[in-house]
Design an enzyme around this catalytic site. Sequence first.
Site, PDB file in Angstrom:
ATOM      1  N   SER A 144       0.826  -1.197   0.000  1.00  0.00           N
ATOM      2  CA  SER A 144       0.000   0.000   0.000  1.00  0.00           C
ATOM      3  C   SER A 144       0.870   1.262   0.000  1.00  0.00           C
ATOM      4  O   SER A 144       1.670   1.463  -0.909  1.00  0.00           O
ATOM      5  CB  SER A 144      -0.954  -0.037   1.197  1.00  0.00           C
ATOM      6  OG  SER A 144      -1.997   0.887   1.070  1.00  0.00           O
ATOM      7  N   ASP A 274      -9.733  -5.328  -4.263  1.00  0.00           N
ATOM      8  CA  ASP A 274      -9.116  -4.307  -3.413  1.00  0.00           C
ATOM      9  C   ASP A 274     -10.021  -3.081  -3.431  1.00  0.00           C
ATOM     10  O   ASP A 274     -10.148  -2.397  -4.444  1.00  0.00           O
ATOM     11  CB  ASP A 274      -7.726  -3.961  -3.952  1.00  0.00           C
ATOM     12  CG  ASP A 274      -6.919  -3.103  -2.997  1.00  0.00           C
ATOM     13  OD1 ASP A 274      -7.519  -2.214  -2.347  1.00  0.00           O
ATOM     14  OD2 ASP A 274      -5.694  -3.306  -2.910  1.00  0.00           O
ATOM     15  N   HIS A 303      -7.539  -5.749  -0.067  1.00  0.00           N
ATOM     16  CA  HIS A 303      -6.340  -4.927   0.096  1.00  0.00           C
ATOM     17  C   HIS A 303      -5.368  -5.550   1.099  1.00  0.00           C
ATOM     18  O   HIS A 303      -4.165  -5.572   0.875  1.00  0.00           O
ATOM     19  CB  HIS A 303      -6.750  -3.526   0.557  1.00  0.00           C
ATOM     20  CG  HIS A 303      -5.630  -2.544   0.586  1.00  0.00           C
ATOM     21  ND1 HIS A 303      -4.907  -2.194  -0.538  1.00  0.00           N
ATOM     22  CD2 HIS A 303      -5.095  -1.827   1.614  1.00  0.00           C
ATOM     23  CE1 HIS A 303      -3.984  -1.304  -0.219  1.00  0.00           C
ATOM     24  NE2 HIS A 303      -4.069  -1.067   1.082  1.00  0.00           N
TER      25      HIS A 303
END
Length: 323
Positions: A144, A274, A303
Amino acid sequence: MEKSSLGTTRRDVVAGTLTLAAAVAAAGAQPASAASKKKQQAVTSDSHNSVTVSDGTRIFFKDWGPKDAQPIVFHHGWPLSGDDWDNQMLFFLGKGYRVIAHDRRGHGRSSQVSGGHDMDQYAADVAAVVEHLDLRNAIHVGHSTGGGEATRYTARHGKGRVSKLVLIGAVPPIMVKTSSNPEGLPIEVFDGFRAALAANRSQFYFDLASGPFYGFNREGVKPNDATIKNWWRQGMEGAANAHYLGIKAFSETDFTEDLKIIDVPTLVLHGDDDQVVPVADSAELSAKLLQRPTLKIYPGLPHGMATTHADVINADILAFIQA
């Protein structure tokens, strides 16, 4: 490049993030101010598990395993800490690697400071840790926001030190919608994040972990209370100002030129469900910009798949490292 069909549309992601932010926010907020200027990464050692960079910020890190083993450096997501990599660190430690995870400034056990909450400084802080530990032939793994940090570090500081790069649910090339990125998420999504954080950070973090981050809001997916509480714990351990400013860093930083100049083999992993970083505007575009990409998209994974499906992700990273 390996690729599977997509299951979540951009419209789904935009609707979901806007709804979440609206539900938690008490009032609107203005976009965060411009990030601070580039910093030097000069470093001094102040203990066995931290370094102090030139602006006085102490960066905490964990360093496990044989010092002569190949190092793997893990870059955590927002607003978490190096603890988010516990599963991966134990797994790769067991495979004979040296594993390192730091807490980004303002996150976890690192200093809670006023400045430096931008990608240039994040990358410089990583360079300071790497220099302090004299890490070479290292694999860098970023999730991320950490994927953005690892990308900028590799592009600007990693020459001769990085052997491979792994990006998991990563934010590059750029998340926000701009004239050059028309399919990005509207700035209102991130303004909503800022408003929700300022209104009730604890509730906002609980809602993220309970819902879209791990896909626990999907029909048939059973929430894991311990995972939710651990996410919340990591977030609340950090500083509200760092997390607030970090939203601008992860959403508005453009990594296009960084991706273009990275010449090491790079594994790009993303779940097609996600709900935080839409796959079509991140992993797919990054793979097109990288010189030596391997793209793998997982049907139905969220995610936070490195936690919810650690066995799958760890095995694929190991295969990539050993190839």
